[in-house]
Design a protein around this motif. Structure first.
Motif, PDB file in Angstrom:
ATOM      1  N   VAL A  71       1.013  -1.176   0.056  1.00  0.00           N
ATOM      2  CA  VAL A  71       0.179  -0.052   0.048  1.00  0.00           C
ATOM      3  C   VAL A  71       0.930   1.195   0.180  1.00  0.00           C
ATOM      4  O   VAL A  71       1.484   1.331   0.951  1.00  0.00           O
ATOM      5  CB  VAL A  71      -1.023  -0.093   1.176  1.00  0.00           C
ATOM      6  CG1 VAL A  71      -1.646   1.207   1.291  1.00  0.00           C
ATOM      7  CG2 VAL A  71      -1.969  -1.164   1.086  1.00  0.00           C
ATOM      8  N   TRP A  90      -1.125  -1.073 -15.341  1.00  0.00           N
ATOM      9  CA  TRP A  90      -2.060  -0.802 -14.407  1.00  0.00           C
ATOM     10  C   TRP A  90      -3.131  -1.928 -14.548  1.00  0.00           C
ATOM     11  O   TRP A  90      -3.599  -2.389 -15.642  1.00  0.00           O
ATOM     12  CB  TRP A  90      -2.769   0.504 -14.905  1.00  0.00           C
ATOM     13  CG  TRP A  90      -2.070   1.857 -14.462  1.00  0.00           C
ATOM     14  CD1 TRP A  90      -0.972   2.446 -15.077  1.00  0.00           C
ATOM     15  CD2 TRP A  90      -2.039   2.295 -13.000  1.00  0.00           C
ATOM     16  NE1 TRP A  90      -0.367   3.349 -14.463  1.00  0.00           N
ATOM     17  CE2 TRP A  90      -0.741   3.181 -13.174  1.00  0.00           C
ATOM     18  CE3 TRP A  90      -2.443   2.169 -11.899  1.00  0.00           C
ATOM     19  CZ2 TRP A  90      -0.503   4.110 -12.218  1.00  0.00           C
ATOM     20  CZ3 TRP A  90      -2.069   3.029 -10.824  1.00  0.00           C
ATOM     21  CH2 TRP A  90      -1.175   3.920 -10.885  1.00  0.00           C
ATOM     22  N   PRO A  93      -9.785  -1.350 -13.286  1.00  0.00           N
ATOM     23  CA  PRO A  93     -10.462  -1.049 -12.047  1.00  0.00           C
ATOM     24  C   PRO A  93     -11.654  -1.798 -11.656  1.00  0.00           C
ATOM     25  O   PRO A  93     -12.048  -1.669 -10.570  1.00  0.00           O
ATOM     26  CB  PRO A  93     -10.912   0.498 -12.563  1.00  0.00           C
ATOM     27  CG  PRO A  93     -10.314   0.724 -13.804  1.00  0.00           C
ATOM     28  CD  PRO A  93      -9.661  -0.305 -14.256  1.00  0.00           C
ATOM     29  N   ILE A  96     -11.158  -4.586  -8.733  1.00  0.00           N
ATOM     30  CA  ILE A  96     -11.151  -4.049  -7.183  1.00  0.00           C
ATOM     31  C   ILE A  96     -11.730  -2.677  -7.258  1.00  0.00           C
ATOM     32  O   ILE A  96     -10.981  -1.777  -7.156  1.00  0.00           O
ATOM     33  CB  ILE A  96      -9.929  -4.327  -6.525  1.00  0.00           C
ATOM     34  CG1 ILE A  96      -9.208  -5.545  -6.507  1.00  0.00           C
ATOM     35  CG2 ILE A  96     -10.295  -3.826  -5.006  1.00  0.00           C
ATOM     36  CD1 ILE A  96      -7.994  -5.936  -5.895  1.00  0.00           C
ATOM     37  N   GLY A  98     -12.860   0.994  -6.821  1.00  0.00           N
ATOM     38  CA  GLY A  98     -12.450   1.783  -5.956  1.00  0.00           C
ATOM     39  C   GLY A  98     -11.023   1.651  -5.414  1.00  0.00           C
ATOM     40  O   GLY A  98     -10.630   2.477  -4.618  1.00  0.00           O
ATOM     41  N   ARG A  99     -10.262   0.796  -5.975  1.00  0.00           N
ATOM     42  CA  ARG A  99      -8.797   0.497  -5.531  1.00  0.00           C
ATOM     43  C   ARG A  99      -7.606   0.726  -6.821  1.00  0.00           C
ATOM     44  O   ARG A  99      -7.830  -0.242  -7.555  1.00  0.00           O
ATOM     45  CB  ARG A  99      -8.648  -0.761  -4.814  1.00  0.00           C
ATOM     46  CG  ARG A  99      -7.547  -0.881  -3.972  1.00  0.00           C
ATOM     47  CD  ARG A  99      -7.744  -0.543  -2.631  1.00  0.00           C
ATOM     48  NE  ARG A  99      -6.791  -0.353  -1.828  1.00  0.00           N
ATOM     49  CZ  ARG A  99      -6.161  -1.306  -0.918  1.00  0.00           C
ATOM     50  NH1 ARG A  99      -6.950  -2.455  -0.671  1.00  0.00           N
ATOM     51  NH2 ARG A  99      -5.226  -1.206  -0.388  1.00  0.00           N
ATOM     52  N   ARG A 100      -7.102   2.013  -6.939  1.00  0.00           N
ATOM     53  CA  ARG A 100      -6.085   2.007  -7.896  1.00  0.00           C
ATOM     54  C   ARG A 100      -4.938   0.890  -7.582  1.00  0.00           C
ATOM     55  O   ARG A 100      -4.454   0.924  -6.602  1.00  0.00           O
ATOM     56  CB  ARG A 100      -5.769   3.434  -8.080  1.00  0.00           C
ATOM     57  CG  ARG A 100      -6.946   4.070  -8.655  1.00  0.00           C
ATOM     58  CD  ARG A 100      -6.296   5.550  -8.853  1.00  0.00           C
ATOM     59  NE  ARG A 100      -5.425   5.404  -9.989  1.00  0.00           N
ATOM     60  CZ  ARG A 100      -4.176   6.314  -9.861  1.00  0.00           C
ATOM     61  NH1 ARG A 100      -3.925   7.190  -8.725  1.00  0.00           N
ATOM     62  NH2 ARG A 100      -3.245   6.131 -10.681  1.00  0.00           N
ATOM     63  N   ARG A 101      -4.256   0.272  -8.680  1.00  0.00           N
ATOM     64  CA  ARG A 101      -3.115  -0.634  -8.388  1.00  0.00           C
ATOM     65  C   ARG A 101      -2.548  -0.850  -9.734  1.00  0.00           C
ATOM     66  O   ARG A 101      -3.172  -0.856 -10.544  1.00  0.00           O
ATOM     67  CB  ARG A 101      -3.855  -2.079  -7.833  1.00  0.00           C
ATOM     68  CG  ARG A 101      -4.834  -2.787  -8.512  1.00  0.00           C
ATOM     69  CD  ARG A 101      -5.330  -3.861  -7.819  1.00  0.00           C
ATOM     70  NE  ARG A 101      -6.209  -4.751  -8.405  1.00  0.00           N
ATOM     71  CZ  ARG A 101      -5.800  -5.999  -8.989  1.00  0.00           C
ATOM     72  NH1 ARG A 101      -4.728  -6.371  -8.742  1.00  0.00           N
ATOM     73  NH2 ARG A 101      -6.561  -6.497  -9.702  1.00  0.00           N
ATOM     74  N   GLU A 113       2.840  -6.095  -6.515  1.00  0.00           N
ATOM     75  CA  GLU A 113       1.759  -5.211  -6.533  1.00  0.00           C
ATOM     76  C   GLU A 113       1.973  -3.962  -5.785  1.00  0.00           C
ATOM     77  O   GLU A 113       2.292  -4.050  -4.610  1.00  0.00           O
ATOM     78  CB  GLU A 113       0.420  -6.075  -6.431  1.00  0.00           C
ATOM     79  CG  GLU A 113      -0.808  -5.319  -6.690  1.00  0.00           C
ATOM     80  CD  GLU A 113      -1.902  -6.050  -6.321  1.00  0.00           C
ATOM     81  OE1 GLU A 113      -3.079  -5.628  -6.507  1.00  0.00           O
ATOM     82  OE2 GLU A 113      -1.869  -7.311  -5.656  1.00  0.00           O
ATOM     83  N   LEU A 115      -0.535  -0.924  -4.319  1.00  0.00           N
ATOM     84  CA  LEU A 115      -2.236  -0.468  -4.226  1.00  0.00           C
ATOM     85  C   LEU A 115      -2.001   0.881  -3.643  1.00  0.00           C
ATOM     86  O   LEU A 115      -1.426   1.331  -2.739  1.00  0.00           O
ATOM     87  CB  LEU A 115      -3.104  -1.657  -3.359  1.00  0.00           C
ATOM     88  CG  LEU A 115      -2.933  -2.917  -3.848  1.00  0.00           C
ATOM     89  CD1 LEU A 115      -1.706  -3.753  -3.114  1.00  0.00           C
ATOM     90  CD2 LEU A 115      -4.366  -3.190  -3.675  1.00  0.00           C
ATOM     91  N   ALA A 116      -3.305   1.557  -3.999  1.00  0.00           N
ATOM     92  CA  ALA A 116      -3.704   3.040  -3.054  1.00  0.00           C
ATOM     93  C   ALA A 116      -4.267   2.642  -2.057  1.00  0.00           C
ATOM     94  O   ALA A 116      -4.894   1.498  -1.784  1.00  0.00           O
ATOM     95  CB  ALA A 116      -4.530   4.055  -4.174  1.00  0.00           C
ATOM     96  N   ALA A 117      -3.916   3.627  -1.051  1.00  0.00           N
ATOM     97  CA  ALA A 117      -4.597   3.319   0.456  1.00  0.00           C
ATOM     98  C   ALA A 117      -5.818   3.349   0.258  1.00  0.00           C
ATOM     99  O   ALA A 117      -6.475   3.962  -0.788  1.00  0.00           O
ATOM    100  CB  ALA A 117      -3.754   4.389   1.190  1.00  0.00           C
TER     101      ALA A 117
END
Length: 117
Positions: A71, A90, A93, A96, A98-101, A113, A115-117
């Motif tokens: 994260v 990337w 979307p 998952i 709502g979760r950018r990764r 991997e 991931l955005a918090a």
């Protein structure tokens, strides 16, 4: 968490995790340091810090499916990786919501991997 590398790849690993990602290297206890590998402090985003241990494996094969997930500030990490010439892929979307990764590989081919918090 731990990933592996081949013997003698520690400088390459350091250049990626400490150099590109900016993670501080942690000293290994002397008995473990004799085995090779290196440890890094993974800065926590929205939570506590973590550690990544990179161990030496004689019959090393990079992890292509299994992977750690970190994260992070995904935009800053993606920029750092791309600036250093590492691929940033990337994720869809919808996988998952709502979760950018994104995914990339370390210099020895281990899948990672971010991931955005």
């Amino acid at each position: 968490m731990q990933v592996s590398c081949p013997r003698g790849a520690e400088d390459l690993i350091r250049s990626f995790y400490a150099g590109v990602l900016g993670w501080a290297e942690l000293p290994k206890p002397p008995l473990l340091a004799a085995r090779g590998g290196c440890w890094f402090l993974v800065p926590g985003v929205g939570g506590p810090d973590g550690e990544l241990h990179v161990g030496v494996e004689a019959d090393f094969r990079p992890a292509r499916k299994a992977h750690p997930a970190f994260v992070v500030d995904v935009d800053a990490v993606a920029d750092a990786l791309e600036s250093a010439g590492h691929p940033v892929r990337w994720a869809d979307p919808a996988e998952i919501p709502g979760r950018r990764r994104f995914h990339t590989e370390d210099p020895v081919g281990n899948r990672l991997e971010f991931l955005a918090a």
